[in-house]
Motif scaffolding. Structure first.
Motif, PDB file in Angstrom:
ATOM      1  N   LEU A   1       4.810 -85.059   6.452  1.00  0.00           N
ATOM      2  CA  LEU A   1       6.135 -84.468   6.240  1.00  0.00           C
ATOM      3  C   LEU A   1       6.174 -83.856   4.848  1.00  0.00           C
ATOM      4  O   LEU A   1       6.162 -84.569   3.847  1.00  0.00           O
ATOM      5  CB  LEU A   1       7.215 -85.547   6.400  1.00  0.00           C
ATOM      6  CG  LEU A   1       8.682 -85.132   6.456  1.00  0.00           C
ATOM      7  CD1 LEU A   1       9.526 -86.248   7.081  1.00  0.00           C
ATOM      8  CD2 LEU A   1       9.266 -84.772   5.104  1.00  0.00           C
TER       9      LEU A   1
ATOM     10  N   LEU B   1       2.869 -92.918   7.980  1.00  0.00           N
ATOM     11  CA  LEU B   1       3.307 -91.653   7.375  1.00  0.00           C
ATOM     12  C   LEU B   1       2.449 -91.438   6.136  1.00  0.00           C
ATOM     13  O   LEU B   1       2.482 -92.230   5.198  1.00  0.00           O
ATOM     14  CB  LEU B   1       4.787 -91.714   7.006  1.00  0.00           C
ATOM     15  CG  LEU B   1       5.503 -90.397   6.694  1.00  0.00           C
ATOM     16  CD1 LEU B   1       7.019 -90.586   6.687  1.00  0.00           C
ATOM     17  CD2 LEU B   1       5.083 -89.762   5.379  1.00  0.00           C
TER      18      LEU B   1
ATOM     19  N   TYR C   1      13.531 -96.163   9.653  1.00  0.00           N
ATOM     20  CA  TYR C   1      13.884 -96.144  11.081  1.00  0.00           C
ATOM     21  C   TYR C   1      12.789 -96.801  11.915  1.00  0.00           C
ATOM     22  O   TYR C   1      13.059 -97.682  12.742  1.00  0.00           O
ATOM     23  CB  TYR C   1      14.119 -94.712  11.560  1.00  0.00           C
ATOM     24  CG  TYR C   1      14.083 -94.601  13.068  1.00  0.00           C
ATOM     25  CD1 TYR C   1      15.106 -95.131  13.843  1.00  0.00           C
ATOM     26  CD2 TYR C   1      12.995 -94.022  13.721  1.00  0.00           C
ATOM     27  CE1 TYR C   1      15.054 -95.073  15.235  1.00  0.00           C
ATOM     28  CE2 TYR C   1      12.939 -93.953  15.106  1.00  0.00           C
ATOM     29  CZ  TYR C   1      13.980 -94.479  15.857  1.00  0.00           C
ATOM     30  OH  TYR C   1      13.920 -94.434  17.219  1.00  0.00           O
ATOM     31  N   HIS C   2      11.537 -96.386  11.708  1.00  0.00           N
ATOM     32  CA  HIS C   2      10.450 -96.941  12.512  1.00  0.00           C
ATOM     33  C   HIS C   2      10.245 -98.428  12.208  1.00  0.00           C
ATOM     34  O   HIS C   2       9.871 -99.199  13.101  1.00  0.00           O
ATOM     35  CB  HIS C   2       9.164 -96.159  12.269  1.00  0.00           C
ATOM     36  CG  HIS C   2       9.145 -94.832  12.966  1.00  0.00           C
ATOM     37  ND1 HIS C   2       8.904 -94.708  14.316  1.00  0.00           N
ATOM     38  CD2 HIS C   2       9.353 -93.573  12.509  1.00  0.00           C
ATOM     39  CE1 HIS C   2       8.967 -93.439  14.667  1.00  0.00           C
ATOM     40  NE2 HIS C   2       9.233 -92.723  13.586  1.00  0.00           N
TER      41      HIS C   2
ATOM     42  N   TYR D   1      13.452 -86.716  14.119  1.00  0.00           N
ATOM     43  CA  TYR D   1      13.601 -86.498  12.676  1.00  0.00           C
ATOM     44  C   TYR D   1      14.765 -85.558  12.361  1.00  0.00           C
ATOM     45  O   TYR D   1      14.762 -84.873  11.347  1.00  0.00           O
ATOM     46  CB  TYR D   1      12.284 -85.984  12.064  1.00  0.00           C
ATOM     47  CG  TYR D   1      11.140 -86.917  12.357  1.00  0.00           C
ATOM     48  CD1 TYR D   1      11.012 -88.114  11.683  1.00  0.00           C
ATOM     49  CD2 TYR D   1      10.220 -86.636  13.368  1.00  0.00           C
ATOM     50  CE1 TYR D   1       9.992 -89.007  11.981  1.00  0.00           C
ATOM     51  CE2 TYR D   1       9.195 -87.523  13.675  1.00  0.00           C
ATOM     52  CZ  TYR D   1       9.083 -88.702  12.976  1.00  0.00           C
ATOM     53  OH  TYR D   1       8.074 -89.586  13.272  1.00  0.00           O
TER      54      TYR D   1
ATOM     55  N   ALA E   1      12.612 -91.831   7.615  1.00  0.00           N
ATOM     56  CA  ALA E   1      11.713 -91.952   8.766  1.00  0.00           C
ATOM     57  C   ALA E   1      11.039 -93.321   8.786  1.00  0.00           C
ATOM     58  O   ALA E   1      10.969 -93.989   9.837  1.00  0.00           O
ATOM     59  CB  ALA E   1      10.669 -90.837   8.728  1.00  0.00           C
ATOM     60  N   ASN E   2      10.543 -93.767   7.645  1.00  0.00           N
ATOM     61  CA  ASN E   2       9.864 -95.065   7.580  1.00  0.00           C
ATOM     62  C   ASN E   2      10.808 -96.214   7.919  1.00  0.00           C
ATOM     63  O   ASN E   2      10.453 -97.132   8.669  1.00  0.00           O
ATOM     64  CB  ASN E   2       9.280 -95.274   6.186  1.00  0.00           C
ATOM     65  CG  ASN E   2       7.947 -94.580   5.996  1.00  0.00           C
ATOM     66  OD1 ASN E   2       7.228 -94.342   6.955  1.00  0.00           O
ATOM     67  ND2 ASN E   2       7.619 -94.248   4.759  1.00  0.00           N
TER      68      ASN E   2
ATOM     69  N   LYS F   1      11.146 -88.903   3.940  1.00  0.00           N
ATOM     70  CA  LYS F   1      10.067 -89.806   4.340  1.00  0.00           C
ATOM     71  C   LYS F   1      10.577 -91.237   4.464  1.00  0.00           C
ATOM     72  O   LYS F   1      10.225 -91.961   5.406  1.00  0.00           O
ATOM     73  CB  LYS F   1       8.924 -89.736   3.333  1.00  0.00           C
ATOM     74  CG  LYS F   1       8.156 -88.428   3.344  1.00  0.00           C
ATOM     75  CD  LYS F   1       7.139 -88.377   2.212  1.00  0.00           C
ATOM     76  CE  LYS F   1       6.357 -87.060   2.235  1.00  0.00           C
ATOM     77  NZ  LYS F   1       5.452 -86.918   1.073  1.00  0.00           N
TER      78      LYS F   1
ATOM     79  N   TYR G   1      16.842 -89.796  15.598  1.00  0.00           N
ATOM     80  CA  TYR G   1      15.866 -90.313  14.641  1.00  0.00           C
ATOM     81  C   TYR G   1      14.444 -90.002  15.102  1.00  0.00           C
ATOM     82  O   TYR G   1      13.577 -89.649  14.298  1.00  0.00           O
ATOM     83  CB  TYR G   1      16.033 -91.823  14.473  1.00  0.00           C
ATOM     84  CG  TYR G   1      17.020 -92.244  13.404  1.00  0.00           C
ATOM     85  CD1 TYR G   1      16.834 -91.879  12.075  1.00  0.00           C
ATOM     86  CD2 TYR G   1      18.122 -93.024  13.713  1.00  0.00           C
ATOM     87  CE1 TYR G   1      17.727 -92.276  11.089  1.00  0.00           C
ATOM     88  CE2 TYR G   1      19.023 -93.432  12.741  1.00  0.00           C
ATOM     89  CZ  TYR G   1      18.821 -93.047  11.425  1.00  0.00           C
ATOM     90  OH  TYR G   1      19.700 -93.439  10.456  1.00  0.00           O
ATOM     91  N   LYS G   2      14.198 -90.139  16.396  1.00  0.00           N
ATOM     92  CA  LYS G   2      12.856 -89.870  16.911  1.00  0.00           C
ATOM     93  C   LYS G   2      12.436 -88.426  16.659  1.00  0.00           C
ATOM     94  O   LYS G   2      11.257 -88.135  16.458  1.00  0.00           O
ATOM     95  CB  LYS G   2      12.805 -90.157  18.424  1.00  0.00           C
ATOM     96  CG  LYS G   2      12.760 -91.623  18.789  1.00  0.00           C
ATOM     97  CD  LYS G   2      12.683 -91.780  20.304  1.00  0.00           C
ATOM     98  CE  LYS G   2      12.609 -93.241  20.711  1.00  0.00           C
ATOM     99  NZ  LYS G   2      12.584 -93.400  22.185  1.00  0.00           N
TER     100      LYS G   2
ATOM    101  N   LEU H   1       2.477 -89.142  11.089  1.00  0.00           N
ATOM    102  CA  LEU H   1       3.358 -88.105  10.551  1.00  0.00           C
ATOM    103  C   LEU H   1       2.876 -87.609   9.194  1.00  0.00           C
ATOM    104  O   LEU H   1       2.513 -88.393   8.323  1.00  0.00           O
ATOM    105  CB  LEU H   1       4.785 -88.656  10.413  1.00  0.00           C
ATOM    106  CG  LEU H   1       5.851 -87.732   9.835  1.00  0.00           C
ATOM    107  CD1 LEU H   1       6.067 -86.517  10.739  1.00  0.00           C
ATOM    108  CD2 LEU H   1       7.163 -88.480   9.632  1.00  0.00           C
TER     109      LEU H   1
END
Length: 1001
Positions: A622, A111, A139-140, A777, A136-137, A133, A774-775, A620
């Motif tokens: 964002l 990201l 989660y991955h 967002y 997202a981070n 952000k 989550y995928k 990504l």
């Protein structure tokens, strides 16, 4: 090992990095039931604090297995922020990023952080962006990817320079370029440190000791290398063109540096341009005896002195009209005759009409300088939507005007200087007058004197302003550096088709913004920035730049920073081999240029500094929607120009933060919400309580971020209440897995209670949906799914049913262990689900888990497929929300229930009558009896319920209609003093189940 892979080293927070959202094998979707007769009223259980069905002060109190946990139900006042700080320290939040970078995993998620501007305090817009952000981070990372996230700051530019100069007041006029740069750098560094501390406090996972800064020498050197790559390809050039110019800032601006004021007032005028030389067609329509004028409308009268032509639309119809008031003849668009006459307060008689193309080769006189000729020229930008269908053209003051001038070799002289003031070339009546003020007054008076002004009126319309000074800009021609984006745009738009945009509409918005952009002006007339690395000849209009000069400058900048442009003498800025060719150190023919690069070029080249690997593409980007014309676009254009590649695979665009009523936040309105005050509270905690960072993060996650995002005290209170409800559910789960070890005490799935298996089925469905959200967002959907699950499926359904089994059975009874097996998995999945959003709460829960959690996933066996049809028979119905519960049953422990149904109910109750069977638990009654045939002769003191329901499974492959009859009658038993069920022979004796449990205790 708790929650999967247990790291060793930096701290407990690192283990959160290894949490993998649990997605067990897919199970059949839940059915929709119809034909129900009603819904079940159940006892609500909100947390471990609720009293179970036992005597709280009787002699059997110590035999009841009450929930045991030190996890607090609420954190009051300063407890929330203080606990978060303790967790960050204890659990090693600061080491989490570096720990996960060291994991031996193949997958990587990148990201790219768009740099916030280093000129102010952190605000809720920062919070919205950075928290999105971070979610997202995280989660991955939990899904097993190694995260690449380098925070950065945009450090150059006019806003910082202006703030520094304004703080110095009159002293600023005497500062050298280097003094300004030093003060600007100090200002930016202070802002960066303040913002960085806030980002860390919000729980943002990053290596905060290794960020990127656009004023770093290595960053600047790579930026200059890209500049030269583009210059060498012919994509960067210097030209005299009209650009947006800010008189208040004395510099050129890019489109992304403008904001449009919809309340701007212009003095629009209708002006006569006397016909000087008619075209052949026009001459045939006129008798030649009466003077004729072209009628032109403009909202910028100050540009008329620079007029070089009048443009028309070749395909449109035009008319010669006679004014009923004055008898004068005018020419204007045929479609505009009525509206213009009305505006002028008169009527027009149409004498004749003709096509626009018939104006070719004609000309008119300049309205202020009668001896100057203004040719009539065709142009595609002319429309009939406003004005008269004829457009006054001043090439130095309009982008379309410039295009016309380039085609027809018109003069492009600019009569306006850097301060927005008429130059001497404008004539004695105009010189030294500000064009937007007294200069406009003077032009209008001159038009009146020339008898060429028909009407003046005020017009409220949208007008471009300098986004920093909040003052209007003008368009004026000057020598600037440009990026030729005409060729780049075609490739860029093709590449964008392969980029995923969320929301999808953002793609069209970005393409439209690029299409409206004729060119990109990248030069600025300031000192706080990266210099454009060219040398200007002292007497000729030529510049010096080549691979030798640029490589020399890049090496100097990489080592010493861009200050060298102002600190080193010119002869040291050139390599020796070039210096000898241009006059040597004593007679140097060139001097360093004084323009700096647009900060959008600064930040737009960040991909070359930050993105990893040879591909240098981020998974990504964002940012807020303003970056569709800003950083997203400058990143794309520079990347395409330098290497024919997009720098991003996915672009997520969020809205702006607004006040509770949808208004912009401003100090004057008093509606600014400071994130630091949200976390730590204001001076008066009764009005501004300390919410902590997790409330701020929950607000971000639950908001519909793809539109404008509102924030207010009421929304923050609601977020706090939501987290409190979640805490209660977690407390119930933690309290009831006390004394349970999943490695030794778990029950195999095929031996679990059917209701427990069913909850695992719902849990799997929840995990899949949360994973999908989550995928995409869509963090708001994650929040909604979680809330629905712990409110409806857990508190209002499952917890109500299992409390007797949890509290009143033996600690190691398989019935209770079955329930605890399900509760442990529910706790596991729930915490994994909200951990990216609420990392502090997730770590706090981890501290209170009473067992070591293995890393294996729970297997859902095929037994569920075998049991599902049967279970749905017994549950009888569901609401439209798919929430299972027996219909219309009173759920009264004083009740005996007799059930007749065609379903295979004996799998839940082997004996005819039971007070402890799975069926009895589901009915939540004291005793349940299965009937083999429909009863007859029902007494008056009983309740009879009957109906039909539809089973719809496997997408309609299994469809069955069944009937049922339930008879509810008062119990004849007494209340058990231990479990409170009406199953005892007398009020002072235990029921058979409880007697067996307490025997020997």
């Amino acid at each position: 090992m708790r929650w999967g892979l247990r790291p060793r080293g930096p701290g407990e927070a690192a283990l959160a990095a290894a949490w993998n959202l649990w997605v067990p094998p897919r199970l059949p979707c839940r059915p929709r039931w119809r034909g129900t007769t009603g819904s079940l009223l159940v006892r609500s259980v909100t947390g471990a604090s609720n009293q179970p069905q036992n005597s709280s002060n009787g002699s059997y109190r110590d035999t009841v297995l009450l929930p045991q946990t030190s996890f607090p139900m609420k954190l009051l006042g300063r407890q929330q922020p203080d606990t978060e700080l303790e967790i960050q320290q204890k659990c090693g939040f600061s080491e989490l990023y570096s720990w996960q970078r060291e994991r031996k995993v193949k997958a990587e998620f990148c990201l790219h952080d768009g740099p916030p501007y280093a000129n102010g305090d952190p605000h809720v817009g920062h919070a919205l962006n950075k928290i999105l952000k971070d979610i997202a981070n995280r989660y991955h990372m939990m899904r097993g990817s190694k995260i690449h996230f380098v925070p950065g700051w945009d450090c150059h530019g006019l806003p910082i320079e202006i703030k520094v100069l304004s703080e110095l007041g009159g002293k600023a006029q005497n500062l050298s370029a280097m003094e300004i740069r030093e003060k600007a750098r100090s200002f930016a560094k202070a802002a960066i440190e303040k913002q960085k501390l806030s980002f860390i406090r919000w729980g943002i996972m990053a290596d905060w000791n290794n960020c990127y800064y656009t004023f770093d020498g290595r960053y600047e050197a790579k930026q200059l290398r890209i500049f030269y790559q583009m210059y060498d390809k012919g994509l960067i050039y210097r030209s005299y063109k009209p650009v947006f110019w800010s008189p208040s800032s004395r510099t050129a601006l890019a489109e992304a540096e403008l904001e449009y004021n919809p309340e701007h007032i212009s003095r629009s005028v209708y002006v006569k341009f006397p016909l000087l030389k008619p075209s052949p067609k026009l001459a045939s329509l006129l008798d030649g005896s009466s003077p004729v004028s072209f009628l032109v409308w403009t909202t910028q009268p100050w540009t008329i002195p620079a007029n070089q032509a009048v443009c028309y639309m070749p395909e449109s119809k035009y008319a010669v009209v006679k004014c009923s008031s004055s008898g004068d003849l005018y020419i204007l668009g045929a479609d505009k005759v009525t509206s213009v006459a009305s505006t002028l307060g008169t009527t027009f008689e149409v004498i004749s009409t003709f096509s626009g193309v018939d104006l070719e080769n004609g000309s008119c006189a300049h309205p202020l300088i009668s001896e100057r000729e203004s040719p009539l020229l065709p142009a595609n930008h002319v429309t009939m939507t406003k004005g008269t269908g004829l457009v006054h053209t001043a090439p130095a003051h309009g982008m379309e005007d410039y295009s016309v001038a380039a085609q027809h070799n018109l003069s492009m002289d600019c009569l306006v200087n850097e301060d927005g003031v008429f130059t001497d070339a404008a004539g004695p009546e105009l010189q030294n007058k500000a064009v937007l003020k007294e200069g406009t007054d003077a032009v209008i008076m001159m038009l009146q004197a020339a008898k060429n002004l028909l009407k003046e009126e005020k017009l409220v319309h949208s007008y471009p302003y300098d986004w920093r000074t909040k003052k209007p800009v003008v368009i004026r021609a000057s020598k600037q550096w440009f990026v030729n984006i005409t060729d780049i745009k075609t490739t860029a738009k093709e590449l964008l088709k392969k980029v995923k945009f969320i929301p999808g509409s953002a793609l069209n918005a970005m393409v439209e913004m690029m299409d409206r952009r004729p060119y990109w002006c990248i030069s600025r007339q300031r000192v706080w920035g990266v210099p454009i690395p060219v040398f200007h000849h002292k007497t000729k209009d030529e510049v010096l730049i080549n691979s030798q000069t640029i490589e020399h400058i890049i090496q100097l900048v990489e080592k010493h920073g861009s200050d060298i442009w102002w600190t080193l003498p010119p002869e040291q800025l050139l390599p020796k081999e070039v210096l000898s060719q241009v006059g040597g150190p004593d007679a140097l023919e060139y001097v360093p240029g004084q323009d700096i690069l647009d900060i959008w070029f600064d930040s737009g080249t960040s991909w070359s500094n930050v993105l990893p690997g040879t591909d240098q593409r981020a998974d990504l980007y964002l940012e807020g929607k303003d970056q569709l014309g800003g950083w997203f676009q400058s990143s794309l254009l520079t990347s395409v120009a330098a290497r024919n590649k997009s720098p991003f695979k996915t672009v997520v665009v969020h809205g702006f933060t607004l006040g509770e009523k949808g208004e912009k936040m401003s100090k004057s309105l008093g509606n600014i919400i400071d994130p630091d005050v949200v976390i730590n509270g204001g001076q008066d905690h009764s009005k501004e309580p300390p919410y902590g960072a997790d409330v701020l993060r929950w607000w971000v996650a639950e908001s519909n971020v793809f539109t404008e995002v509102t924030i207010s005290p009421s929304l923050l209170n609601a977020a706090r209440d939501d987290i409190s409800k979640l805490r209660n559910t977690l407390r119930f789960l933690l309290g009831n897995v006390a004394g349970f070890n999943p490695e030794t005490d778990s029950i195999p799935v095929n031996s679990m209670y059917v209701i427990d298996q069913y909850m695992l089925h719902l849990l799997q469905d929840l995990a899949n949906k949360i994973n999908d959200s989550y995928k995409q967002y869509d963090f708001g959907k994650v929040v909604r799914l979680l809330q629905a699950f712990y409110t409806r499926e857990l508190s209002n359904f499952y917890f109500s049913i299992i409390k007797d089994r949890l509290y009143c059975e033996n600690a190691d009874d398989p019935k209770r262990r079955s329930c605890q097996t399900a509760l442990a998995e529910i706790l596991d999945v729930m915490v994994r689900s909200f951990a990216p959003i609420l990392p502090h709460l997730a770590e706090e829960v981890f501290q209170h888990i009473p067992y070591i959690k293995g890393s294996g996933f729970l297997r859902i066996l095929s037994i569920w497929t075998r049991l599902k049809k049967f279970f749905f028979h017994l549950l009888l119905m569901s609401s439209e929300e798919n929430s299972f519960a027996p219909a219309n049953l009173p759920c009264d422990l004083k009740a005996f229930i007799f059930l007749f149904s065609k379903g295979p109910s004996k799998m839940l109750q082997a004996e005819e009558t039971s007070s402890t069977s799975q069926l009895n638990e589901l009915m939540m009654a004291s005793q349940t009896t299965l009937l083999s045939q429909e009863p007859r002769g029902i007494n008056e003191d009983v309740t009879e319920l009957k109906g039909t329901f539809l089973i719809n499974l496997e997408g309609g492959d299994i469809r069955e209609e069944s009937s049922y009859k339930v008879i509810v009658m008062p119990t004849t038993k007494e209340k058990c003093p231990r479990c409170w069920k009406y199953t005892a022979e007398s009020s002072d004796t235990l029921c058979p189940r409880c007697a067996e449990v307490v025997k020997g205790k």
